[in-house]
Enzyme design. Structure first.
Site, PDB file in Angstrom:
ATOM      1  N   HIS A  59     114.374 -34.705 -69.507  1.00 41.27           N
ATOM      2  CA  HIS A  59     114.885 -35.916 -70.155  1.00 41.27           C
ATOM      3  C   HIS A  59     115.740 -35.510 -71.358  1.00 41.27           C
ATOM      4  O   HIS A  59     115.771 -34.334 -71.749  1.00 41.27           O
ATOM      5  CB  HIS A  59     113.728 -36.816 -70.614  1.00 41.27           C
ATOM      6  CG  HIS A  59     112.793 -36.134 -71.554  1.00 41.27           C
ATOM      7  ND1 HIS A  59     111.545 -35.702 -71.190  1.00 41.27           N
ATOM      8  CD2 HIS A  59     112.937 -35.780 -72.847  1.00 41.27           C
ATOM      9  CE1 HIS A  59     110.958 -35.120 -72.202  1.00 41.27           C
ATOM     10  NE2 HIS A  59     111.790 -35.151 -73.234  1.00 41.27           N
TER      11      HIS A  59
HETATM   12  C1  T46 Z   1     110.079 -33.159 -75.233  1.00 43.60           C
HETATM   13  C2  T46 Z   1     109.286 -32.086 -74.568  1.00 43.60           C
HETATM   14  C3  T46 Z   1     109.583 -30.713 -75.103  1.00 43.60           C
HETATM   15  C4  T46 Z   1     102.539 -39.537 -76.540  1.00 43.60           C
HETATM   16  O1  T46 Z   1     101.775 -40.509 -76.399  1.00 43.60           O
HETATM   17  N1  T46 Z   1     102.947 -39.149 -77.793  1.00 43.60           N
HETATM   18  C5  T46 Z   1     103.764 -38.095 -77.999  1.00 43.60           C
HETATM   19  O2  T46 Z   1     104.114 -37.794 -79.158  1.00 43.60           O
HETATM   20  C6  T46 Z   1     104.245 -37.375 -76.860  1.00 43.60           C
HETATM   21  C7  T46 Z   1     105.204 -36.203 -77.047  1.00 43.60           C
HETATM   22  C8  T46 Z   1     103.824 -37.757 -75.620  1.00 43.60           C
HETATM   23  N2  T46 Z   1     102.981 -38.801 -75.468  1.00 43.60           N
HETATM   24  C9  T46 Z   1     102.497 -39.143 -74.130  1.00 43.60           C
HETATM   25  C10 T46 Z   1     103.550 -39.742 -73.203  1.00 43.60           C
HETATM   26  C11 T46 Z   1     103.074 -39.303 -71.826  1.00 43.60           C
HETATM   27  O3  T46 Z   1     102.150 -40.225 -71.331  1.00 43.60           O
HETATM   28  O4  T46 Z   1     102.046 -37.950 -73.487  1.00 43.60           O
HETATM   29  C12 T46 Z   1     102.340 -37.978 -72.109  1.00 43.60           C
HETATM   30  C13 T46 Z   1     103.129 -36.754 -71.683  1.00 43.60           C
HETATM   31  O5  T46 Z   1     104.439 -36.800 -72.297  1.00 43.60           O
HETATM   32  P1  T46 Z   1     105.755 -36.241 -71.558  1.00 43.60           P
HETATM   33  O6  T46 Z   1     105.655 -36.450 -70.092  1.00 43.60           O
HETATM   34  O7  T46 Z   1     106.934 -36.853 -72.257  1.00 43.60           O
HETATM   35  O8  T46 Z   1     105.646 -34.670 -71.879  1.00 43.60           O
HETATM   36  P2  T46 Z   1     106.788 -33.558 -71.691  1.00 43.60           P
HETATM   37  O9  T46 Z   1     106.126 -32.258 -71.969  1.00 43.60           O
HETATM   38  O10 T46 Z   1     107.511 -33.691 -70.417  1.00 43.60           O
HETATM   39  O11 T46 Z   1     107.845 -33.854 -72.876  1.00 43.60           O
HETATM   40  C14 T46 Z   1     107.445 -33.600 -74.204  1.00 43.60           C
HETATM   41  C15 T46 Z   1     108.045 -34.650 -75.131  1.00 43.60           C
HETATM   42  O12 T46 Z   1     107.689 -35.960 -74.663  1.00 43.60           O
HETATM   43  C16 T46 Z   1     109.547 -34.555 -75.188  1.00 43.60           C
HETATM   44  O13 T46 Z   1     110.032 -35.307 -76.298  1.00 43.60           O
HETATM   45  O14 T46 Z   1     111.200 -32.941 -75.658  1.00 43.60           O
HETATM   46  O15 T46 Z   1     107.860 -32.308 -74.617  1.00 43.60           O
END
Ligand code: T46
Length: 144
Positions: A59
């Site tokens: 993303h």
């Molecule tokens: C990025 C990469 C490097 C939250 O509730 N609060 C938070 O601060 C974050 C980061 C995530 N979440 C929840 C949202 C989803 O339900 O945690 C779950 C997993 O998040 P996500 O699928 O977005 O995780 P990544 O590792 O794909 O992405 C994350 C960050 O979201 C993103 O900003 O740049 O790490």
């Protein structure tokens, strides 16, 4: 809202090296966000126990600045600004990768026991994410 504190390049990813104090007891690295980062830190989170074949990210962010640090282990970060793709390997706890808004990122090849610390310029906002790559390319001005 982001709070930019220094005239750093704000449109391109770049790598920063943080100071390290070392002696016979080991190493200590310190970051003073108001001096060392191009944004103030309002949130931090960390990725850990990532399986070797898993990919994170996939993303871009509309307004968020982030700094990624491999606190332990190593992983690769693919960064796409819509025009060019750059790959970084983060493997040192003294190195931070600054990701400005409007860059697509994918993290992969996590070695066992890797920890990715992320310092972020704002609190979590699901509306800040661009999860469709075609939409990202349009918003980045690559496609009409
Ligand atoms: C990025 C990469 C490097 C939250 O509730 N609060 C938070 O601060 C974050 C980061 C995530 N979440 C929840 C949202 C989803 O339900 O945690 C779950 C997993 O998040 P996500 O699928 O977005 O995780 P990544 O590792 O794909 O992405 C994350 C960050 O979201 C993103 O900003 O740049 O790490």
């Amino acid at each position: 809202m982001n709070h930019i504190v220094k005239p750093y390049p704000l449109t391109h990813p770049y790598v920063l090296e943080f100071p390290q104090a070392s002696d016979m007891r080991g190493h200590l690295t310190y970051i003073e966000p108001s001096h060392d980062l191009p944004f103030l830190v309002r949130r931090l989170y960390y990725l850990y126990a990532v399986p070797p074949h898993a990919r994170r990210g996939g993303h871009a962010h509309r307004t968020l600045f982030q700094c990624l640090i491999a606190l332990a282990g190593s992983f690769d970060v693919m960064v796409d600004d819509g025009f060019a793709v750059t790959r970084y390997t983060l493997a040192q706890p003294t190195v931070g990768l600054i990701l400005p808004p409007m860059v697509w990122r994918e993290l992969e090849h996590f070695r066992p026991d890797s920890i990715c610390l992320v310092l972020a310029s704002d609190e979590y906002d699901a509306g800040d994410y661009i999860r469709d790559h075609e939409e990202f390319r349009r918003l980045a001005g690559v496609t009409p």
